[in-house]
Scaffold this active site. Structure first.
Site, short mmCIF file in Angstrom:
data_model
loop_
_atom_site.label_atom_id
_atom_site.label_comp_id
_atom_site.label_asym_id
_atom_site.label_seq_id
_atom_site.Cartn_x
_atom_site.Cartn_y
_atom_site.Cartn_z
N ASN A 49 32.21 29.21 -5.15
CA ASN A 49 33.52 28.39 -5.61
C ASN A 49 33.64 28.61 -7.25
O ASN A 49 32.63 28.46 -7.65
CB ASN A 49 33.15 26.82 -5.32
CG ASN A 49 33.93 25.99 -5.93
OD1 ASN A 49 35.16 26.07 -6.34
ND2 ASN A 49 33.29 24.57 -6.08
N LYS B 26 35.49 26.81 -9.05
CA LYS B 26 35.86 25.58 -9.87
C LYS B 26 37.01 25.84 -10.49
O LYS B 26 37.97 26.46 -10.23
CB LYS B 26 34.62 25.16 -10.63
CG LYS B 26 33.42 25.00 -9.65
CD LYS B 26 32.30 24.42 -10.30
CE LYS B 26 31.38 24.16 -9.35
NZ LYS B 26 29.93 23.28 -9.66
N HIS C 13 33.49 18.41 -2.27
CA HIS C 13 32.72 18.86 -2.83
C HIS C 13 32.21 17.64 -4.05
O HIS C 13 32.91 16.70 -4.32
CB HIS C 13 33.19 19.87 -3.96
CG HIS C 13 32.28 20.52 -4.82
ND1 HIS C 13 31.93 19.86 -6.22
CD2 HIS C 13 31.47 21.35 -4.73
CE1 HIS C 13 30.89 20.58 -6.68
NE2 HIS C 13 30.70 21.49 -5.73
N GLU D 197 31.86 16.98 -7.05
CA GLU D 197 32.89 16.75 -8.23
C GLU D 197 34.10 16.18 -7.60
O GLU D 197 34.58 15.02 -8.53
CB GLU D 197 33.08 18.16 -8.80
CG GLU D 197 31.74 18.65 -9.66
CD GLU D 197 31.75 20.08 -9.76
OE1 GLU D 197 32.58 20.87 -9.67
OE2 GLU D 197 30.49 20.53 -9.91
N GLU E 127 24.79 20.07 -0.37
CA GLU E 127 24.69 20.46 -1.77
C GLU E 127 24.22 18.96 -2.48
O GLU E 127 25.16 18.20 -2.75
CB GLU E 127 25.98 20.63 -2.40
CG GLU E 127 26.68 21.91 -1.71
CD GLU E 127 27.57 22.99 -2.79
OE1 GLU E 127 27.15 24.19 -2.96
OE2 GLU E 127 28.45 22.04 -3.21
N GLY F 92 25.25 22.32 -10.90
CA GLY F 92 25.66 22.64 -11.95
C GLY F 92 24.65 22.68 -13.25
O GLY F 92 23.67 22.50 -13.12
N SER G 116 22.54 25.42 -7.93
CA SER G 116 21.83 26.10 -8.45
C SER G 116 21.22 27.42 -8.01
O SER G 116 20.12 27.66 -8.33
CB SER G 116 20.72 25.21 -9.33
OG SER G 116 21.30 24.30 -10.05
#
Ligand code: PGA
Length: 265
Positions: free
Chosen positions: A9, A11, A96, A98, A168, A174, A214
């Site tokens: 992804n 982003k 996701h 975020e 995740e 991140g 990560s």
């Protein structure tokens, strides 16, 4: 046996020019690379069409990072599944962390989007995961069970077969994310598999569960070796093409070795 799913992804990174350059090189690299790896890329919206033009005659799948659940309407700033389908998008990444954290995406909203994606023949890639606080309070299992049940209990079992799950953990994603121990990932994936079987019966055995957070060229294989890890969903370590190629080469070697061992046993 499912193929190993490997995807990235992007982003809110990469201009159209950068996206095209990256994709052209990735496509050349991945040609005749491995039939055991399902590769997918999820660019930002403005790059979707130019990237699709590049991948359309390859085996690389194309995904979008979000979509609305309605086909059309007065929803300024939103993206219709019909429009994504029109440009050849195949996968929709939903939920996701975020999106959940900054855009209030809830499991209920996610469910509507999953239904809409299925209606349009788009494959939902659903991200789930616990926060750091939830992990510290030993709530991981409950959180994941709620996330899965809100979506899976209301969809038909045959539709469930279309879904991919990405576990995740939010604390592992991140810059500043903590690198998860493979042992922990194996335990959680085992628990997710049990939950999927509890909700879906036999079908629950086959829904792929990717791991993301990560992932890099040092830990990719240790994660893939974990039971019930069906693939990897990678952010930063895949944005640089050389680093992503390094991971893909390792995965290819890993799959070939695993096949050899299985054929001998
Ligand atoms: P990361 O991102 O690999 O950079 O941690 C993962 C993700 O956000 O899916």
């Amino acid at each position: 046996m499912h193929k190993i799913l490997i995807g990235t992804n992007w982003k809110m990174y990469k201009s159209i020019a950068e996206a095209k350059e990256y994709t052209t090189a990735l496509k050349a690299f991945f040609e005749n690379f491995s039939t055991d790896i399902e590769l997918f890329i999820i660019p930002s919206f403005t790059s979707l069409h130019p990237v699709q033009e590049i991948v359309k005659d390859s085996t690389i799948l194309l995904g979008a990072q979000n979509m609305h659940w309605q086909d059309e309407g007065a929803y300024t700033g939103e993206i219709s599944p019909v429009h994504l389908k029109e440009i050849g998008v195949q996968i929709i990444e939903l939920g996701h962390s975020e999106r959940r954290e900054y855009f209030n995406e809830t499991d209920e909203i996610l469910y509507k989007k999953v239904k809409a994606a299925l209606k349009h023949g788009l494959k939902p890639l659903i991200c789930i995961g616990e926060t750091r606080e939830e992990k510290e309070l030993f709530l991981t299992k409950e959180v994941l069970a709620t996330q899965l049940k809100t979506i899976f209990q209301k969809i038909e079992v045959h539709d469930a077969q279309q879904l991919w799950i990405a576990y995740e953990p939010r604390w592992a994603i991140g810059e500043g994310g903590k690198v998860a121990e493979p042992k922990y990932i194996e335990e959680v994936h085992e628990c997710l598999r049990d939950l999927l079987i509890e909700i879906l019966g036999e079908v629950g055995k086959t829904v792929p569960i990717l791991f993301g957070g990560s992932v890099n060229s040092k830990n990719a294989i240790p994660y893939l070796k974990c039971k019930h890890v069906s693939g990897l969903f990678i952010g930063r370590a895949a944005w640089d093409l050389d680093s992503f190629k390094d991971i893909l080469l390792q995965v290819k070697k890993f799959v070939e070795h695993r096949k050899k061992v299985r054929s001998c046993s």
